[in-house]
Design a protein around this motif. Structure first.
Motif, PDB file in Angstrom:
ATOM      1  N   GLU A  19      25.671  48.225  -2.381  1.00 34.49           N
ATOM      2  CA  GLU A  19      27.611  48.246  -2.944  1.00 34.49           C
ATOM      3  C   GLU A  19      27.631  48.218  -4.193  1.00 34.49           C
TER       4      GLU A  19
ATOM      5  N   VAL B   8      24.155  52.581   4.064  1.00 37.43           N
ATOM      6  CA  VAL B   8      25.603  52.687   2.964  1.00 37.43           C
ATOM      7  C   VAL B   8      24.440  53.360   1.746  1.00 37.43           C
TER       8      VAL B   8
ATOM      9  N   ASP C  85      31.989  42.775  -3.424  1.00 41.67           N
ATOM     10  CA  ASP C  85      32.629  43.811  -2.609  1.00 41.67           C
ATOM     11  C   ASP C  85      33.974  43.663  -1.866  1.00 41.67           C
TER      12      ASP C  85
ATOM     13  N   HIS D 188      30.105  55.579   2.791  1.00 41.03           N
ATOM     14  CA  HIS D 188      30.935  54.584   3.870  1.00 41.03           C
ATOM     15  C   HIS D 188      30.487  55.886   5.139  1.00 41.03           C
TER      16      HIS D 188
ATOM     17  N   HIS E 206      23.925  46.898   6.600  1.00 43.50           N
ATOM     18  CA  HIS E 206      25.965  47.554   6.173  1.00 43.50           C
ATOM     19  C   HIS E 206      25.224  48.309   4.446  1.00 43.50           C
TER      20      HIS E 206
HETATM   21 ZN    ZN Z   1      30.716  48.152   1.813  1.00 45.06          ZN
END
Ligand code: ZN
Ligand code: ADP
Length: 347
Positions: free
Chosen positions: A171, A252, A123, A234, A248
């Motif tokens: 992701e 997410v 990503d 996000h 992260h």
């Molecule tokens: Zn991201």
């Protein structure tokens, strides 16, 4: 395997199943400055032998303007001029900093990425968005600019800790949710262990995400429309990420669950999809519970880049593999955060 993607603002060469050393067939080592972080440097120092290098402190904390300032001074010290090519070798933090730095250093020098985390490979290294944080606000300072190349070298996956595998899968699960029901199905049948031991399945999956991202970015480079779909999970995700010091991918994952909670109300998402997503996140060792402070989260959401007046363009699901963009009043988001909170307490 090589693939060239032509964006209106520049072309990107993708070197899949490649090796770091292949770069020197194309680029002059003398002009190259490697940008990496101290952990990657510690693990792969021999790979960088003889190259100019700027080593950043590891982690999201270093994704700020101070780091840009210090790294730019290092570039001057290394006598990097306009002919320099910055190559970011690392996770999403390193690729974001490299992209940002390269677009502002001497008004712009060439740059390329060698992503070394699953998250960056699937990503972060794709799409030409480069940004650093401003306090708790994610990616407030940034630029749109594509790297000249993205090179995939599987050697880097060997040292990834478990947490980084989960982080990357968040992701990948995002791509499955918004575009690809078949991928959601595939992921449901497997787990991290399977992909760690099955290189061809892993790289096929990564390339499929790269493909989805490139298709979306090609249709909307500057994020005025469909590219917003990539922000699924996000919006709330970014708000809680730095507030609770989550990785992260962890943020997410929870952000996707919050978006599904809203989708049940607003875009007719079947509740079973939310449960399936929750199961999948657990399967990939991602957290699904978090006690959120709704007030503080809303405070950050009010500063979201996607906000206009009293609405935020929120990415919702209609079904697995089908995402939509809806301008949502902040009040609806606040209500969903409370719903998620109370749902949390009952589990
Ligand atoms: Zn991201
Ligand atoms: P992201 O997860 O967004 O890619 P980072 O760039 O912060 O974020 O990378 C996460 C962590 O993983 C950092 O501590 C980084 O040093 C470390 N890391 C990056 N690549 C590797 C690797 N190949 N092996 C082990 N650790 C790595």
């Amino acid at each position: 395997m090589q693939q060239t993607i032509k964006f209106p603002s520049g072309k990107v060469e993708y070197f899949f199943q490649s090796s770091f050393e292949e770069l020197w067939e194309k680029y002059d080592r003398r002009n190259v400055v490697i940008i990496t972080d101290d952990r990657v440097m510690g693990l792969y120092a021999e790979v960088f032998f003889g190259l100019k290098i700027v080593v950043l402190p590891t982690g999201e904390h270093s994704k700020d303007i101070d780091t840009i300032d210090r790294a730019a001074k290092e570039l001057l010290r290394l006598e990097a001029n306009r002919k320099a090519m910055l190559i970011g070798v690392g996770g999403g933090v390193v690729t974001d900093i490299t992209g940002f730095l390269a677009t502002v250093y001497m008004r712009g020098v060439a740059f390329g990425f060698v992503p070394t985390t699953l998250l960056a490979m699937a990503d972060a290294a794709i799409g030409g968005k480069n940004g650093v944080n401003l306090g708790l606000n994610k990616n407030i300072l940034g630029t749109f600019a594509h790297p000249e190349f993205v090179l995939y070298d599987s050697r880097f996956a060997a040292t990834l800790p478990d947490s980084e595998w989960s982080n990357g899968f968040a992701e990948i699960i995002k791509y499955a949710c918004i575009f690809d029901a078949a991928m959601f199905e595939e992921l449901s049948k497997n787990n991290i262990g399977f992909y760690r031991n099955n290189a061809s399945a892993l790289w096929t999956l990564v390339e499929r995400c790269v493909d989805w991202k490139n298709k979306t970015v090609l249709a909307d480079e500057k994020e005025t429309g469909v590219r917003k779909l990539l922000n699924f999970g996000h919006t709330a995700g970014h708000a809680i990420e730095n507030l609770y010091e989550l990785a992260h991918g962890e943020a997410v994952g929870i952000g996707m669950l919050i978006a599904c909670t809203i989708s049940e109300e607003v875009s007719g998402l079947n509740k079973n999809v939310t449960s399936e997503l929750e199961k999948l996140l657990i399967q990939y060792h991602l957290p699904v519970h978090l006690n959120i402070d709704v007030e503080k989260t809303m405070e950050l959401l009010r500063m979201d880049k996607k906000r206009s007046d009293d609405t935020i363009d929120y990415i919702l699901l209609e079904q697995t593999g089908k995402a939509v963009i809806r301008p949502l009043p902040l009040t609806i988001i606040e209500k969903a955060l409370h719903t998620y909170e109370s749902y949390n307490r009952t589990r």
